[in-house]
Design a protein around this motif. Structure first.
Motif, PDB file in Angstrom:
ATOM      1  N   LYS A  82       8.476   8.359   2.225  1.00  0.00           N
ATOM      2  CA  LYS A  82       8.271   7.876   3.592  1.00  0.00           C
ATOM      3  C   LYS A  82       6.806   7.924   3.983  1.00  0.00           C
ATOM      4  O   LYS A  82       6.044   8.756   3.486  1.00  0.00           O
ATOM      5  N   VAL A  83       6.466   7.022   4.886  1.00  0.00           N
ATOM      6  CA  VAL A  83       5.184   7.130   5.579  1.00  0.00           C
ATOM      7  C   VAL A  83       5.462   6.998   7.062  1.00  0.00           C
ATOM      8  O   VAL A  83       6.230   6.127   7.489  1.00  0.00           O
ATOM      9  N   LEU A  84       4.878   7.894   7.841  1.00  0.00           N
ATOM     10  CA  LEU A  84       4.987   7.855   9.298  1.00  0.00           C
ATOM     11  C   LEU A  84       3.577   7.661   9.838  1.00  0.00           C
ATOM     12  O   LEU A  84       2.755   8.583   9.786  1.00  0.00           O
ATOM     13  N   ALA A  86       0.506   7.455  12.213  1.00  0.00           N
ATOM     14  CA  ALA A  86       0.168   8.290  13.368  1.00  0.00           C
ATOM     15  C   ALA A  86      -1.298   8.087  13.723  1.00  0.00           C
ATOM     16  O   ALA A  86      -1.907   7.064  13.350  1.00  0.00           O
ATOM     17  N   GLN A  87      -1.840   9.053  14.425  1.00  0.00           N
ATOM     18  CA  GLN A  87      -3.218   8.987  14.926  1.00  0.00           C
ATOM     19  C   GLN A  87      -4.189   8.477  13.857  1.00  0.00           C
ATOM     20  O   GLN A  87      -4.208   8.971  12.742  1.00  0.00           O
TER      21      GLN A  87
ATOM     22  N   ALA B 313      -5.573  16.045  10.869  1.00  0.00           N
ATOM     23  CA  ALA B 313      -4.622  16.652  11.796  1.00  0.00           C
ATOM     24  C   ALA B 313      -3.966  15.564  12.642  1.00  0.00           C
ATOM     25  O   ALA B 313      -4.644  14.646  13.113  1.00  0.00           O
ATOM     26  N   SER B 314      -2.657  15.670  12.812  1.00  0.00           N
ATOM     27  CA  SER B 314      -1.876  14.705  13.602  1.00  0.00           C
ATOM     28  C   SER B 314      -1.965  13.296  13.041  1.00  0.00           C
ATOM     29  O   SER B 314      -1.613  12.326  13.725  1.00  0.00           O
ATOM     30  N   GLY B 315      -2.416  13.154  11.813  1.00  0.00           N
ATOM     31  CA  GLY B 315      -2.589  11.826  11.230  1.00  0.00           C
ATOM     32  C   GLY B 315      -1.340  11.339  10.517  1.00  0.00           C
ATOM     33  O   GLY B 315      -0.296  11.999  10.492  1.00  0.00           O
ATOM     34  N   THR B 316      -1.486  10.163   9.937  1.00  0.00           N
ATOM     35  CA  THR B 316      -0.402   9.538   9.177  1.00  0.00           C
ATOM     36  C   THR B 316       0.037  10.470   8.048  1.00  0.00           C
ATOM     37  O   THR B 316      -0.800  11.023   7.330  1.00  0.00           O
ATOM     38  N   VAL B 317       1.341  10.616   7.919  1.00  0.00           N
ATOM     39  CA  VAL B 317       1.870  11.545   6.923  1.00  0.00           C
ATOM     40  C   VAL B 317       2.737  10.794   5.922  1.00  0.00           C
ATOM     41  O   VAL B 317       3.463   9.863   6.288  1.00  0.00           O
ATOM     42  N   GLU B 318       2.606  11.173   4.669  1.00  0.00           N
ATOM     43  CA  GLU B 318       3.519  10.677   3.642  1.00  0.00           C
ATOM     44  C   GLU B 318       4.376  11.829   3.154  1.00  0.00           C
ATOM     45  O   GLU B 318       3.915  12.976   3.080  1.00  0.00           O
ATOM     46  N   PRO B 351      -2.965   8.559   2.674  1.00  0.00           N
ATOM     47  CA  PRO B 351      -1.593   8.405   3.145  1.00  0.00           C
ATOM     48  C   PRO B 351      -1.450   7.149   4.007  1.00  0.00           C
ATOM     49  O   PRO B 351      -2.260   6.907   4.903  1.00  0.00           O
TER      50      PRO B 351
END
Lengths: 187, 415
Positions: A82-84, A86-87, B313-318, B351
């Motif tokens: 998955k990729v979500l 965000a900021q 921090a608080s960035g896109t996550v894989e 990511p």
């Protein structure tokens, strides 16, 4: 050699539709358990295939959640990479070409030879998938079934990713021009 | 009956001996006799594998198991630095189908004059090269049994230049194990001292890292502060923070760890600053999240977890797919102390990206972690987590391979 597939969803379709596309895929997921002592792990391990796809294959699943989109509450029912967004990725919304680029790149990074993007899960069927997979032979590296896109690792190696300064549909138009210029084919 | 197989990533496994343990099934699979780690002759990071004090007839070294029983193509990298040559021709590297050093399928020997030779099970493959003492050489091997018998490929290179190779071999079995050491054929040799560092293996999958690994230095970054989430429960000795339960090297397994039996609990950890040896203009070949894991007990359905990575921090996550919980025995990358130790999360770009490479600045604010993804009554446990970074110094950088090594890649002058 078995076909190494990746199937991806992008949750850019609204709350209900995002949830529904996961539910459309879940019944197709067949889990295969391997006993302890098999070659690949000391203990029980498992892998996935698609129900009804008769070609020898293994499939991994991928899901992309665009920026600002609430995770579907069934997101984790489909065991997937998955990729979500965000900021820092505030522009990754709607039909951004990045989503398909990420899917193709990460899936092939992880060993997939063919990447399946299911854009309209209601129209997706394994029978249709099988028919389009059969077309990915010779120099055919990209296909556009009514329900999404199919891309091969060769597409990424020899043509490259989609451009990202236009939305997905225009990026695909550009990709087709580059496929042809590279002496390859799409269907 | 379908073939059962494991989809292989492009970069499958790296090892720079940076967990600083000479115990088997920690960073590499197993010891052959009693190899030691060196903190003085290292190519990158803080440790290398040292082969020293050889006993006559006794093999010494390590065995690795990045994948199991596969045809390839696979591309192996090891850096070799010789302090003292062996007394006579000596087997120092091999590829094998079984978990031992007997009857390997492919191997390299080093003799007392520094001559490196490539063999497969049928004969020596024509060509040699001569190595000197006190130099780190990049030694790479290609193994490809995907074709028909008589069309198998075995090649070897030093610093990017092939010195022996053939595409007409007939290898009898698929490869699983990769050994490094000395006296690996039971030679009666008692002299010699050499070092291995910065191991890597690629498959031919994907669009990057799908051929020889090429130049690379390997470092580990460990948790050093809390990241965006700290929801797991501290187990064993309580260090006072989740990140400090999993930052130690070598991993201390049950001594301190984090555990969860609650769906979707997350830990994210900030990482050490990158060392000066990783320059701001280095190419990041790959980043790989390593882990040491176990269950509290393996009764019932057993829980799963996934690995996570973000570049800020608080960035896109894989996240990965589920990493199966299946044993109460600690293991690296897979539970249960089995031999297979392939990395489960490997990225070549940021990511959520597909073409944007990692940089030193990204690594300095990156976070790695894990999420409980399926539950039962058993706890999923992490005792250690780290980020392995394989990086290539810019041409002309202080740590780059010697310029003469690079010349075969350039048709014209280097500007």
């Amino acid at each position: 050699m078995a076909l190494q597939l990746a199937l991806g969803l992008v949750h850019n379709q609204g709350v209900g539709a995002n949830r529904r596309q996961i539910n459309d895929i879940l019944p197709l997921v067949v889990i295969h358990y391997e006993p302890p002592g098999s070659d690949f792990d000391t203990h029980v391990w498992y892998w996935y295939s698609l129900a009804g796809l008769l070609t020898d294959h293994e499939v991994k699943f991928y899901q992309a959640v665009p920026f600002g989109i609430a995770e579907p509450d069934n997101l984790y029912l489909l065991d997937s990479y998955k990729v979500l967004y965000a900021q820092g990725d505030e522009d990754k919304v709607g039909n951004h070409a990045r989503f398909l680029n990420w899917l193709i790149k990460r899936a092939t990074d992880n060993g997939a030879g063919t990447v399946i993007y299911v854009r309209n899960s209601a129209a997706f069927s394994v029978a249709s998938l099988a028919a389009f997979l059969a077309l990915l032979v010779g120099n055919v590296v990209f296909a556009e079934p009514p329900w999404g896109k199919l891309a091969t690792v060769r597409l990424l190696r020899e043509v490259g990713p989609l451009v990202e300064n236009v939305d997905l549909d225009l990026a695909v138009d550009d990709l087709k021009i580059r496929i042809t210029a590279a002496g390859l084919l799409f269907v | 009956m379908w073939l059962i197989f494991l989809i292989l990533m492009a970069r499958i496994w790296d090892c720079g001996f940076e967990l600083q343990s000479a115990t088997g099934d920690i960073e590499y699979h197993a010891n052959i006799s009693t190899p030691v780690l060196s903190s003085t002759t290292v190519r990158s990071g803080a440790r290398s594998l040292e082969i020293v004090s050889l006993a006559s007839g006794l093999a010494n070294g390590v065995r690795n198991n990045p994948f199991s029983a596969a045809t390839g193509p696979f591309f192996y990298r090891q850096y070799l630095n010789i302090a003292t040559m062996p007394g006579a021709e000596n087997r120092i590297i091999y590829l094998n189908d079984s978990d031992n050093q007997t009857t390997p399928m492919v191997w390299l020997t080093l003799d007392n004059g520094g001559v490196l030779r490539l063999y497969d099970q049928d004969a020596q493959i024509t060509g040699t090269t001569t190595l000197s003492t006190g130099v780190w050489y990049r030694v790479e091997i290609e193994y490809d049994r995907s074709g028909v018998a008589g069309a198998h490929v075995v090649r070897a290179r030093v610093d990017g230049t092939e010195f022996a190779g053939s595409a007409t071999r007939d290898i009898s079995a698929n490869v699983s194990f990769w050994g490094l050491g000395g006296n690996l054929n039971g030679e009666a040799n008692t002299t010699g001292n050499w070092f291995f560092d910065d191991l890597a293996v690629n498959s031919s999958a994907g669009s990057l890292e799908n051929t020889y690994p090429g130049e690379g230095e390997e470092i580990h970054l460990y948790p050093n502060a809390a990241g965006d989430n700290a929801q797991w429960t501290r187990g064993g000795t309580n260090s006072g923070a989740n990140w400090s339960q999993v930052e130690e090297f070598p991993p201390n397994d049950a001594t301190d760890y984090n555990e969860s039996a609650t769906l979707n609990q997350i830990d994210d950890h900030n990482l050490d600053a990158t060392p000066a040896a990783l320059a701001s203009d280095d190419t990041i070949n790959a980043v790989m999240v390593g882990m040491r894991i176990a269950l509290s007990a393996n009764t019932g359905a057993d829980p799963n977890a996934v690995l996570r990575i973000k570049a800020s921090a608080s960035g896109t996550v894989e996240e990965t797919a589920n990493l199966a919980g299946n044993s109460a025995t600690w293991g690296t990358h897979r539970m249960g102390g089995g031999s297979l130790m392939d990395y489960r999360l490997v990225l070549y770009d940021l990511p959520g990206a597909s073409t944007t490479a990692w940089t030193k600045a990204d690594l300095d604010v990156a976070q790695i972690g894990y999420r409980e993804s399926n539950t039962d009554t058993d706890f999923y446990r992490f005792s250690a987590i780290w980020l392995l970074v394989d990086h290539k110094p810019a041409v002309g950088g202080a740590a780059a391979e010697p310029q003469s090594v690079m010349q075969p890649f350039f048709a014209g002058p280097i500007l």
